[in-house]
Enzyme design. Structure first.
Site, PDB file in Angstrom:
ATOM      1  N   ASP A  67       0.812  -1.211   0.000  1.00 51.38           N
ATOM      2  CA  ASP A  67       0.000   0.000   0.000  1.00 51.38           C
ATOM      3  C   ASP A  67       0.847   1.263   0.000  1.00 51.38           C
ATOM      4  O   ASP A  67       2.058   1.214   0.181  1.00 51.38           O
ATOM      5  CB  ASP A  67      -0.959   0.005   1.207  1.00 51.38           C
ATOM      6  CG  ASP A  67      -0.321  -0.571   2.467  1.00 51.38           C
ATOM      7  OD1 ASP A  67       0.876  -0.310   2.689  1.00 51.38           O
ATOM      8  OD2 ASP A  67      -1.006  -1.277   3.227  1.00 51.38           O
ATOM      9  N   ASN A 137      -7.910  -4.598  14.072  1.00 53.89           N
ATOM     10  CA  ASN A 137      -9.267  -4.941  13.635  1.00 53.89           C
ATOM     11  C   ASN A 137      -9.262  -6.043  12.577  1.00 53.89           C
ATOM     12  O   ASN A 137     -10.292  -6.313  11.952  1.00 53.89           O
ATOM     13  CB  ASN A 137      -9.990  -3.700  13.107  1.00 53.89           C
ATOM     14  CG  ASN A 137      -9.280  -3.049  11.925  1.00 53.89           C
ATOM     15  OD1 ASN A 137      -8.292  -3.570  11.413  1.00 53.89           O
ATOM     16  ND2 ASN A 137      -9.780  -1.908  11.480  1.00 53.89           N
ATOM     17  N   HIS A 139      -7.418  -6.105   9.757  1.00 51.21           N
ATOM     18  CA  HIS A 139      -7.159  -5.713   8.367  1.00 51.21           C
ATOM     19  C   HIS A 139      -5.793  -6.207   7.913  1.00 51.21           C
ATOM     20  O   HIS A 139      -4.869  -6.372   8.714  1.00 51.21           O
ATOM     21  CB  HIS A 139      -7.305  -4.200   8.172  1.00 51.21           C
ATOM     22  CG  HIS A 139      -6.184  -3.358   8.702  1.00 51.21           C
ATOM     23  ND1 HIS A 139      -6.350  -2.455   9.716  1.00 51.21           N
ATOM     24  CD2 HIS A 139      -4.876  -3.258   8.335  1.00 51.21           C
ATOM     25  CE1 HIS A 139      -5.190  -1.837   9.949  1.00 51.21           C
ATOM     26  NE2 HIS A 139      -4.293  -2.314   9.131  1.00 51.21           N
ATOM     27  N   GLU A 144      -9.832  -2.819   5.102  1.00 55.35           N
ATOM     28  CA  GLU A 144     -10.504  -2.679   6.388  1.00 55.35           C
ATOM     29  C   GLU A 144     -11.674  -3.655   6.501  1.00 55.35           C
ATOM     30  O   GLU A 144     -12.135  -4.209   5.495  1.00 55.35           O
ATOM     31  CB  GLU A 144     -11.009  -1.243   6.553  1.00 55.35           C
ATOM     32  CG  GLU A 144      -9.922  -0.174   6.463  1.00 55.35           C
ATOM     33  CD  GLU A 144      -9.083  -0.067   7.730  1.00 55.35           C
ATOM     34  OE1 GLU A 144      -9.140  -0.986   8.563  1.00 55.35           O
ATOM     35  OE2 GLU A 144      -8.376   0.944   7.876  1.00 55.35           O
TER      36      GLU A 144
END
Length: 258
Positions: A67, A137, A139, A144
């Site tokens: 990313d 979380n 990801h 996400e």
């Protein structure tokens, strides 16, 4: 899924570095998928050491990062290009033209940049090993919770949870991007091997859900249960929410004996 539980973060980095070093030795022109963040910094230091000692060369290696922040100039100190240059690229013999990040300025079409990124991965023969971290979380990359499990490289909005977790990397008052280009979950799943690292108790719930939870977009990392060649290298703290961690340790012990 192979799960290797180490006593601490240092051992995690050593274990992961050995896996990548062995891959480069076997296939000098391998294609690596790379990640940023605090977790792989020690791993990159060990790879630099291996290069400096003449153990490996990156001269024929290609890399694709997971990313990059949207509309972030490559030379900006918060860009992931800058991070990779600081921790790996500038310290080994990798060719700059063989290092790729999904960089997209505000003047470019995010859809076209994403399409070209996917095409370049295919042109290089696909990713041999994809390095991942995992968010609190669940990801992976910037996919996400709620991301399509078949998604490809694209522009994503970052959740408040991720922004809060990353805020420690930004100075007070410094602009923190809320958008990023990221490989999709489907892109990650195309890699021939996946190596995921996690350290610390703050990652333990996500690791537990990844290994033993339902496969759901609520925890994007859970899709890795469906990948045929995943190695999770974690420390003791990150294993506390794995109900049958003793079985994973027994399994790894037997694997090494065999």
């Amino acid at each position: 899924m192979r799960v290797i539980i180490n006593e601490d973060a240092t051992r995690v980095a050593i274990e992961a570095a050995n896996l990548i070093i062995n891959l480069i030795k076997r296939k000098p022109n391998c294609v690596l998928g790379l990640a940023t963040g605090s977790t792989p910094i020690e791993l990159y230091r060990l790879l630099v050491d291996a290069f400096s000692n003449g153990e490996i060369s990156f001269s024929s290696v290609s890399t694709f990062n997971l990313d990059e922040y949207y509309d972030m100039t490559p030379g900006h100190h918060q860009s992931y290009r800058y991070f990779m240059d600081q921790h790996l690229f500038s310290k080994v013999d990798i060719k700059p033209e063989n290092t790729f990040l999904p960089e997209c300025s505000g003047k470019q079409s995010a859809e076209e940049v994403a399409k070209q990124y996917e095409m370049e991965i295919k042109r290089r023969g696909g990713i041999d090993l994809q390095l991942l971290g995992i968010g609190e979380n669940g990801h992976i990359g910037f996919n996400e919770p709620g991301s399509s499990l078949a998604s490809r490289t694209r522009l994503k909005t970052l959740t408040p949870n991720t922004l809060e977790a990353n805020s420690r990397l930004f100075e007070d008052g410094e602009f923190q991007p809320t958008l990023a280009m990221t490989m999709g979950v489907g892109t990650i799943m195309d890699a021939k091997q996946v190596l995921i690292l996690a350290t610390g108790t703050n990652k333990s719930e996500a690791i537990g859900n990844m290994l033993l939870g339902s496969i759901t977009s609520a925890c994007p990392a859970s899709i890795l249960q469906m990948h045929p060649h995943v190695t999770a290298v974690i420390d003791r703290d990150a294993s506390i929410d794995i109900e049958n961690s003793d079985y994973f340790e027994l399994s790894e012990s037997n694997r090494r004996k065999l």
